[in-house]
Design an enzyme around this catalytic site. Sequence first.
Site, PDB file in Angstrom:
ATOM      1  N   GLU A 287       0.552  -0.969   0.006  1.00 56.95           N
ATOM      2  CA  GLU A 287       0.626   0.349   0.151  1.00 56.95           C
ATOM      3  C   GLU A 287       1.109   1.058   0.004  1.00 56.95           C
ATOM      4  O   GLU A 287       0.651   2.008   0.932  1.00 56.95           O
ATOM      5  CB  GLU A 287      -1.372  -0.025   0.889  1.00 56.95           C
ATOM      6  CG  GLU A 287      -2.338  -0.981   0.605  1.00 56.95           C
ATOM      7  CD  GLU A 287      -3.025  -1.109   2.103  1.00 56.95           C
ATOM      8  OE1 GLU A 287      -3.342  -0.019   2.550  1.00 56.95           O
ATOM      9  OE2 GLU A 287      -4.571  -1.805   2.157  1.00 56.95           O
TER      10      GLU A 287
ATOM     11  N   GLU B  67      -4.987  -8.989  -0.603  1.00 57.12           N
ATOM     12  CA  GLU B  67      -5.903  -8.769   0.629  1.00 57.12           C
ATOM     13  C   GLU B  67      -6.975  -8.173  -0.195  1.00 57.12           C
ATOM     14  O   GLU B  67      -7.590  -7.349  -0.856  1.00 57.12           O
ATOM     15  CB  GLU B  67      -5.228  -6.978   1.179  1.00 57.12           C
ATOM     16  CG  GLU B  67      -3.752  -7.484   1.759  1.00 57.12           C
ATOM     17  CD  GLU B  67      -3.839  -6.002   2.341  1.00 57.12           C
ATOM     18  OE1 GLU B  67      -3.876  -5.507   3.203  1.00 57.12           O
ATOM     19  OE2 GLU B  67      -2.501  -5.894   3.087  1.00 57.12           O
TER      20      GLU B  67
END
Length: 514
Positions: free
Chosen positions: A193, A316
């Site tokens: 991220e 994810e």
Amino acid sequence: MKLLYTPLLFIFYSTISFGQNTIAISANKGVTKINKHIYGHFSEHLGRCIYGGFYVGENNTSIKNNQGIRLDVVDALKKLKIPNLRWPGGCFADTYHWKDGVGPKEKRPTIVNTWWGGVTEDNSYGTHNFLNMCELLGTEPYLSANVGSGTVQEVAEWIQYTTFGGVSPMSLWRKENGREKPWKVKYWGVGNEAWGCGGNMRPEHYADIYRQYATFMTGWDNADKIFRIASGANSSDYNWTEVLMRDIPHNMLEGVALHHYSVIDWNKKSSATGFTEEEYFVTMQRALQMEELIQKHTAIMDKYDPGKKIALVVDEWGGWYDVEQGTNPGFLFQQNTMRDAMIAGVTLNIFQNHADRVRMANLAQTINVLQAVILTKEEKMILTPTYHVMEMYNVHQYATLLPLQLQSNDYSFGKDKLKNVSASASIDANGAIHITLVNINAKESQDVSIAIEQTKPGSKNLTGRILTSEKLQDYNTFENPVKIVPKNYTGASLTGNGIKAKLPPFSVVVLTLN
Ligand code: AHR
């Protein structure tokens, strides 16, 4: 569309009557192998995923363990056939310095887990524990390297430490720490991220940083085997994927990630167990959005990589709700109901139906965090409805995807509509056809008519398993761990050209035809 007019296919497609739930499967047209890595998992230093979940310490005498790894967990995950496990994060990965977690435990520094609850991390679980555990599980490790607060040298040395068989400072240190042979570590995440907790970067900046890191990630024994995964987009941030595909040379890039959680509203999630039908419906809208996300990220990737060399890695995904009352908000501990089984069922069908580009994925997270497959409470362990879906679907691992056409009735709520039925099909090495079906409708059962086009003589032996319960909000507890388990399914039968099935409300079914 031209094919529709050939005589065989005319008969085949004419069996589909619109307005009903119908599925047409081309049993002879499979080309793409479903990559088993679609069924991957994720373990972060977050809450009780590692400590108390996977690992209870080498000196624990009340819970059976192998070098501190819970054996009940190993047993359960082996039954799932988990193909890969991602570690150590997540956001934690970009704060993690791997050297803190190797060598004598009493010398390891204690740090603070700033992302997750501000708790003390004593580094007692580190690289050796994780990689040895992966060997015990028979699964491939996927290490997330620290880009946000680490250095290129640190990552290069981690690769040298874990995978180099020759003589080097890092391989000698590994041997001193008790591991003679290198481990096999193919999958490496280059940060996590990067648009958020991994550094709040712009994609152009991250693409440059990625190029720098990726350059120094080869050259060890892994040179032609390494699989580098770029930190990918947040849900519908298509520009992120565009920039990465445009600015990173493709010989430095094996996978591009994507993260997407089924969350109603980041400021107002919902109870994991006490939710309304409306909240359920919105959660399913978010889960089914995965179809559009994959289509659109794939279209961008296809523009730059028409040969589909680079994988889309959804590392994810899962449902995200309020934490259970009385638990640490930073630990993300939530129960797991039939709603989660629905998310898992439809998401895995979506991944499979896009198996030519989606070649890896990781459910968040394995134990005691978010949409877990296992929950533990001291010496007790239970399997969640999500676990059972993953187990039912593992028949697809490395089978060949069968193209299908699905026509589904609508599930309406207020002014919004979703499709009731989701499906995916494959044919395995023994010629058995596996069909996974989900009816997400909270109240109504669905009749499904499945036509199977095959030129070889048809198969005659049909078996099935089903996961459902009385209430959508039902879940397994430590007191009643088997409230929701897969049962034999008798709601399907063979017809002249296929199968007819009745799917109860909120149910997941796997059919096998051989
Ligand atoms: O899975 C929990 C967190 O969600 C991860 O640490 C992070 O990558 C994501 O935002």
